[in-house]
Design a protein around this motif. Structure first.
Motif, PDB file in Angstrom:
ATOM      1  N   THR A  54      -0.258   7.262   7.272  1.00 47.34           N
ATOM      2  CA  THR A  54      -1.393   6.835   8.092  1.00 47.34           C
ATOM      3  C   THR A  54      -1.395   5.314   8.214  1.00 47.34           C
ATOM      4  OG1 THR A  54      -2.799   6.789   6.116  1.00 47.34           O
ATOM      5  CG2 THR A  54      -2.782   8.817   7.404  1.00 47.34           C
ATOM      6  N   TYR A  55      -2.282   4.804   9.070  1.00 47.90           N
ATOM      7  CA  TYR A  55      -2.350   3.355   9.283  1.00 47.90           C
ATOM      8  C   TYR A  55      -2.821   2.636   8.016  1.00 47.90           C
ATOM      9  CZ  TYR A  55      -1.772   3.950  14.326  1.00 47.90           C
ATOM     10  OH  TYR A  55      -1.271   4.240  15.563  1.00 47.90           O
ATOM     11  N   PRO A  56      -2.338   1.401   7.786  1.00 43.29           N
ATOM     12  CA  PRO A  56      -2.781   0.640   6.608  1.00 43.29           C
ATOM     13  C   PRO A  56      -4.213   0.159   6.768  1.00 43.29           C
ATOM     14  CG  PRO A  56      -1.389  -0.728   8.008  1.00 43.29           C
ATOM     15  CD  PRO A  56      -1.348   0.660   8.592  1.00 43.29           C
ATOM     16  N   THR A  57      -4.831  -0.178   5.644  1.00 49.99           N
ATOM     17  CA  THR A  57      -6.178  -0.745   5.683  1.00 49.99           C
ATOM     18  C   THR A  57      -6.096  -2.191   6.172  1.00 49.99           C
ATOM     19  OG1 THR A  57      -6.055  -1.573   3.417  1.00 49.99           O
ATOM     20  CG2 THR A  57      -6.838   0.693   3.723  1.00 49.99           C
ATOM     21  N   ALA A  58      -7.246  -2.763   6.499  1.00 52.88           N
ATOM     22  CA  ALA A  58      -7.275  -4.155   6.964  1.00 52.88           C
ATOM     23  C   ALA A  58      -6.737  -5.097   5.889  1.00 52.88           C
ATOM     24  CB  ALA A  58      -8.699  -4.547   7.351  1.00 52.88           C
ATOM     25  N   GLY A  59      -7.093  -4.825   4.630  1.00 50.59           N
ATOM     26  CA  GLY A  59      -6.600  -5.660   3.532  1.00 50.59           C
ATOM     27  C   GLY A  59      -5.100  -5.571   3.365  1.00 50.59           C
ATOM     28  N   ASP A  60      -4.579  -4.348   3.468  1.00 50.46           N
ATOM     29  CA  ASP A  60      -3.126  -4.167   3.364  1.00 50.46           C
ATOM     30  C   ASP A  60      -2.403  -4.874   4.507  1.00 50.46           C
ATOM     31  OD1 ASP A  60      -3.280  -2.702   1.070  1.00 50.46           O
ATOM     32  OD2 ASP A  60      -3.196  -0.750   2.060  1.00 50.46           O
ATOM     33  N   GLU A  61      -3.018  -4.845   5.691  1.00 54.43           N
ATOM     34  CA  GLU A  61      -2.384  -5.478   6.843  1.00 54.43           C
ATOM     35  C   GLU A  61      -2.315  -7.002   6.669  1.00 54.43           C
ATOM     36  OE1 GLU A  61      -1.922  -4.310  11.473  1.00 54.43           O
ATOM     37  OE2 GLU A  61      -3.249  -3.222  10.114  1.00 54.43           O
ATOM     38  N   GLY A 108       0.820  -1.203   0.000  1.00 56.50           N
ATOM     39  CA  GLY A 108       0.000   0.000   0.000  1.00 56.50           C
ATOM     40  C   GLY A 108       0.854   1.253   0.000  1.00 56.50           C
ATOM     41  N   GLN A 109       0.427   2.278   0.773  1.00 53.26           N
ATOM     42  CA  GLN A 109       1.174   3.530   0.924  1.00 53.26           C
ATOM     43  C   GLN A 109       1.536   4.137  -0.432  1.00 53.26           C
ATOM     44  OE1 GLN A 109       1.175   4.821   3.685  1.00 53.26           O
ATOM     45  NE2 GLN A 109       1.173   3.251   5.270  1.00 53.26           N
TER      46      GLN A 109
END
Length: 334
Positions: free
Chosen positions: A188-195, A35-36
């Motif tokens: 910012t924090y990653p999304t649930a999918g990215d995590e 992501g990011q």
């Protein structure tokens, strides 16, 4: 492909080359960081524009991983400096050491003499240590014992990471220091999918795998030369100047309700950074000319560390990005 313009001298071969280099940088980054996309744009843009970048986030959001990934993509000299409260200026730029055999002092150069310098958690070092980088970042040289030493002539880019000032054990960077960074990016924090994807890559060992560089210093040097020749119309330059000047005279703008939150406006370095980053943004998006949208796209990165807000903004919980958007919207685009 949009290369045809009487006002720039980027050939079709150069444009094709630039797009190939940019794709290699982007693909290498995506192998290491999930992501990011905004961070990727900022890091690639900083390299294209040949400028320093400041990255901020709470611990654990891959600031260091991202900085290392973009540096590893290029076969250049890399140096990582872990900033701590007891770090001294000499630990960064170098110092004088007395040689008993010769009876003379010798200058020993520090790790800052590299193509890519990662200042990890820069705001955990003291103000005295932070100031050691002022000369290096602006003049691309350091002075030890009255003698000046120049940084690498081809590429010298500082990638600094910092934690929010609310974190324990941090020292706010001075305005003189932050102004020397071409841009500032906030993660910012990653999304649930990215995590989930992060967990999958850690499990497979993909993130820890060491991949060879895909570019040379000469590739980056040529890419930067092409980016410098991206066409910028005078109307765009006036647009950039108007936005920066508006940050200093916000209280004179009719209907600018957020003007009361601005303590200090942006310096002329902001205009220079706008120009460089807008050219980089245009090239990244496959164009050899800058549009007003390119200027708007990089406005947060260019201005968020250059516009100082007052205590009223803190009390009212007004983010600097909201003030920047209001400023940009107050200026008519060409």
């Amino acid at each position: 492909m949009e290369v045809t313009s009487a006002n720039n001298n980027i050939t079709e071969e150069e444009f094709t080359y630039s797009q190939e280099v940019l794709k290699k940088l982007s693909d290498y980054f995506e192998k290491k960081v999930v992501g990011q996309s905004q961070l990727k744009f900022s890091l690639v843009g900083a390299i294209v524009a040949d400028g320093h970048i400041l990255i901020e986030s709470v611990p654990g959001l891959a600031k260091t991983t991202a900085a290392k990934a973009i540096s590893d993509a290029v076969d250049g000299k890399f140096a990582r400096i872990q900033c701590t409260p007891d770090l001294l200026p000499g630990d960064i730029i170098g110092t004088q050491i007395y040689n008993q055999a010769t009876g003379k002092f010798e200058n020993i150069l520090g790790p800052v003499f590299a193509n890519f310098v990662l200042l990890d958690e820069v705001n955990r070092s003291s103000a005295k240590t932070q100031s050691a980088m002022l000369e290096a970042m602006q003049e691309k040289q350091v002075t030890i014992g009255g003698k000046s030493y120049h940084m690498p002539e081809d590429i010298f880019i500082v990638i600094a990471t910092q934690n929010p000032i609310e974190q324990e054990g941090t020292y706010p960077l001075s305005e003189a220091q932050t102004d020397r960074f071409l841009i500032k990016e906030v993660i910012t924090y990653p999304t649930a999918g990215d995590e989930v994807e992060i967990l999958n890559r850690i499990e497979s060992g993909a993130i820890s795998k060491v991949d060879p560089p895909v570019l040379t210093i000469k590739d980056v040097d040529r890419l930067q030369d092409i980016a410098e020749r991206v066409y910028v119309d005078d109307a765009i330059k006036w647009y950039i100047s108007s936005i920066v000047v508006a940050s200093r005279r916000a209280n004179q703008i009719q209907g600018m309700e957020l003007a009361k939150y601005i303590r200090i406006g942006a310096s002329p370095r902001a205009s220079i950074s706008f120009l460089k980053m807008a050219k980089a943004a245009a090239l990244i998006q496959g164009r050899t000319y800058v549009t007003p949208e390119d200027v708007k796209q990089v406005s947060h990165q260019v201005l968020r560390h250059r516009i100082g807000l007052n205590y009223l903004a803190v009390a009212d919980n007004v983010p600097v990005e909201a003030v920047i958007d209001a400023l940009v919207n107050s200026v008519k685009a060409p």
